[in-house]
Motif scaffolding. Sequence first.
Motif, PDB file in Angstrom:
ATOM      1  N   THR A 122       0.950  -1.598  -0.122  1.00 31.12           N
ATOM      2  CA  THR A 122       0.183  -0.021   0.048  1.00 31.12           C
ATOM      3  C   THR A 122       1.140   1.236  -0.399  1.00 31.12           C
ATOM      4  N   ALA A 123       1.792   1.409   0.294  1.00 30.29           N
ATOM      5  CA  ALA A 123       2.537   2.700   0.520  1.00 30.29           C
ATOM      6  C   ALA A 123       3.157   2.681  -0.399  1.00 30.29           C
ATOM      7  N   ILE A 124       3.885   1.879  -0.887  1.00 29.20           N
ATOM      8  CA  ILE A 124       4.934   1.517  -2.138  1.00 29.20           C
ATOM      9  C   ILE A 124       3.697   2.151  -3.703  1.00 29.20           C
ATOM     10  N   ALA A 125       2.330   1.545  -3.301  1.00 25.66           N
ATOM     11  CA  ALA A 125       1.678   2.059  -4.492  1.00 25.66           C
ATOM     12  C   ALA A 125       1.134   4.026  -4.478  1.00 25.66           C
ATOM     13  N   TYR A 126       1.003   4.048  -3.451  1.00 27.06           N
ATOM     14  CA  TYR A 126       0.816   5.746  -2.823  1.00 27.06           C
ATOM     15  C   TYR A 126       1.951   6.741  -2.887  1.00 27.06           C
ATOM     16  N   ILE A 127       3.597   5.916  -2.962  1.00 30.18           N
ATOM     17  CA  ILE A 127       4.038   6.226  -3.304  1.00 30.18           C
ATOM     18  C   ILE A 127       4.640   6.400  -4.437  1.00 30.18           C
ATOM     19  N   LEU A 128       4.443   5.891  -5.416  1.00 28.06           N
ATOM     20  CA  LEU A 128       3.913   5.666  -7.280  1.00 28.06           C
ATOM     21  C   LEU A 128       3.066   6.650  -7.920  1.00 28.06           C
ATOM     22  N   ARG A 129       1.882   6.615  -6.797  1.00 30.82           N
ATOM     23  CA  ARG A 129       1.028   6.607  -7.629  1.00 30.82           C
ATOM     24  C   ARG A 129       1.255   9.039  -6.585  1.00 30.82           C
ATOM     25  N   ASN A 130       1.511   9.235  -6.211  1.00 28.33           N
ATOM     26  CA  ASN A 130       1.614  10.636  -5.683  1.00 28.33           C
ATOM     27  C   ASN A 130       1.419  11.460  -6.729  1.00 28.33           C
ATOM     28  N   PRO A 131       2.533  11.639  -7.471  1.00 29.10           N
ATOM     29  CA  PRO A 131       2.310  12.507  -9.414  1.00 29.10           C
ATOM     30  C   PRO A 131       0.921  12.621  -9.484  1.00 29.10           C
ATOM     31  N   MET A 132      -0.326  11.560  -9.682  1.00 27.99           N
ATOM     32  CA  MET A 132      -1.513  11.606  -9.879  1.00 27.99           C
ATOM     33  C   MET A 132      -2.228  12.225  -9.055  1.00 27.99           C
ATOM     34  N   HIS A 133      -1.780  12.076  -7.555  1.00 29.65           N
ATOM     35  CA  HIS A 133      -2.535  12.023  -6.400  1.00 29.65           C
ATOM     36  C   HIS A 133      -2.783  14.096  -6.807  1.00 29.65           C
ATOM     37  N   HIS A 134      -1.679  14.872  -7.288  1.00 28.32           N
ATOM     38  CA  HIS A 134      -1.253  16.216  -6.978  1.00 28.32           C
ATOM     39  C   HIS A 134      -1.592  16.258  -7.994  1.00 28.32           C
ATOM     40  N   GLY A 135      -1.443  15.706  -8.846  1.00 31.20           N
ATOM     41  CA  GLY A 135      -2.609  16.287 -10.654  1.00 31.20           C
ATOM     42  C   GLY A 135      -1.319  16.617 -11.130  1.00 31.20           C
ATOM     43  N   VAL A 136       0.195  16.427 -11.718  1.00 33.51           N
ATOM     44  CA  VAL A 136       1.129  16.356 -11.756  1.00 33.51           C
ATOM     45  C   VAL A 136       1.190  15.678 -13.615  1.00 33.51           C
ATOM     46  N   THR A 137       0.636  14.524 -13.014  1.00 33.69           N
ATOM     47  CA  THR A 137       0.745  13.613 -14.182  1.00 33.69           C
ATOM     48  C   THR A 137      -0.724  13.153 -14.330  1.00 33.69           C
ATOM     49  N   GLY A 138      -1.411  12.578 -15.427  1.00 38.84           N
ATOM     50  CA  GLY A 138      -2.569  11.836 -15.394  1.00 38.84           C
ATOM     51  C   GLY A 138      -1.713   9.724 -15.341  1.00 38.84           C
ATOM     52  N   THR A 139      -0.272   9.535 -15.559  1.00 34.59           N
ATOM     53  CA  THR A 139      -0.801   8.076 -15.257  1.00 34.59           C
ATOM     54  C   THR A 139       1.172   8.232 -14.596  1.00 34.59           C
ATOM     55  N   PRO A 140       1.273   8.113 -13.620  1.00 33.49           N
ATOM     56  CA  PRO A 140       2.639   7.001 -12.793  1.00 33.49           C
ATOM     57  C   PRO A 140       3.430   6.892 -14.412  1.00 33.49           C
ATOM     58  N   LEU A 141       3.813   6.212 -14.871  1.00 32.13           N
ATOM     59  CA  LEU A 141       4.225   5.887 -16.365  1.00 32.13           C
ATOM     60  C   LEU A 141       4.869   7.473 -16.297  1.00 32.13           C
ATOM     61  N   GLY A 142       4.126   8.524 -16.709  1.00 27.53           N
ATOM     62  CA  GLY A 142       4.295  10.083 -17.526  1.00 27.53           C
ATOM     63  C   GLY A 142       5.374  10.806 -16.259  1.00 27.53           C
ATOM     64  N   TYR A 143       5.751  11.023 -14.977  1.00 29.01           N
ATOM     65  CA  TYR A 143       6.154  11.147 -13.944  1.00 29.01           C
ATOM     66  C   TYR A 143       7.938  10.601 -14.221  1.00 29.01           C
ATOM     67  N   PRO A 144       8.832  11.375 -14.913  1.00 30.46           N
ATOM     68  CA  PRO A 144      10.329  10.902 -14.815  1.00 30.46           C
ATOM     69  C   PRO A 144      11.005  10.885 -13.887  1.00 30.46           C
ATOM     70  N   TYR A 145      10.505  11.685 -12.541  1.00 33.18           N
ATOM     71  CA  TYR A 145      11.489  11.249 -11.016  1.00 33.18           C
ATOM     72  C   TYR A 145      10.666  10.321 -10.361  1.00 33.18           C
ATOM     73  N   SER A 146      10.167   9.341 -10.121  1.00 31.49           N
ATOM     74  CA  SER A 146       9.982   7.923  -9.750  1.00 31.49           C
ATOM     75  C   SER A 146      10.268   7.078 -10.226  1.00 31.49           C
ATOM     76  N   SER A 147      10.412   5.843  -9.079  1.00 35.03           N
ATOM     77  CA  SER A 147      11.476   4.717  -9.547  1.00 35.03           C
ATOM     78  C   SER A 147      10.237   3.539  -9.918  1.00 35.03           C
ATOM     79  N   VAL A 148       9.083   4.053 -10.622  1.00 34.05           N
ATOM     80  CA  VAL A 148       7.750   3.437 -11.118  1.00 34.05           C
ATOM     81  C   VAL A 148       8.407   2.277 -12.655  1.00 34.05           C
ATOM     82  N   ARG A 149       9.180   3.493 -13.258  1.00 39.89           N
ATOM     83  CA  ARG A 149       9.590   3.250 -14.359  1.00 39.89           C
ATOM     84  C   ARG A 149      11.159   2.006 -14.545  1.00 39.89           C
ATOM     85  N   ALA A 150      11.823   1.953 -13.258  1.00 38.46           N
ATOM     86  CA  ALA A 150      13.027   1.064 -13.174  1.00 38.46           C
ATOM     87  C   ALA A 150      12.144   0.306 -12.057  1.00 38.46           C
ATOM     88  N   LEU A 151      10.449   0.074 -11.796  1.00 40.57           N
ATOM     89  CA  LEU A 151      10.169  -0.771 -11.439  1.00 40.57           C
ATOM     90  C   LEU A 151       9.754  -1.715 -12.296  1.00 40.57           C
TER      91      LEU A 151
END
Length: 158
Positions: A103-132
């Motif tokens: 749950t914590a990891i999902a929250y972290i990876l979706r944080n840019p969406m929560h703040h309206g910065v991007t529409g998808t976690p993969l669209g945010y470049p400063y996250s570990s989502v692309r590596a994971l």
Amino acid sequence: MKKIYHVCLSAGPDGVLCRDDEDYIRLINCIAAAGHYSEAFILAYVVMSNHTHLCIRTDDLRCFNKRWRYMYTRYFNQKYHRRGRLGGDPHVVELKGLYHILTAIAYILRNPMHHGVTGTPLGYPYSSVRALFRKDIGWDDVKYLQRRHAYHHIPDHW
């Protein structure tokens, strides 16, 4: 014994942690270098302009936090000709159990969406989502530095 933590550092109501791409990349590198130095395993991260979230496994959280914050604050203060601490005390939660960790990891990876910065976690470049999820998005050919070359990217002085 190593424990897993969710760490959130906020720059405060008027503060900023990152102003440009160089700042984001430097902060991510400081977190990685601190993880290497303190033998912490970084499970997930996201770096936003005014806060950052980390999910890490370590037996010395204090050393890890002190190391990356010192390195980045020093860089940020020199670059922007400022003095003083960057951000307040981090909010830390020890994660217990698989559901709590996921749950914590999902929250972290979706944080840019929560703040309206991007529409998808993969669209945010400063996250570990692309590596994971690199295999899921077709990045099987990601090349990593060989161990002997990786040390050239870690500073000799802290």
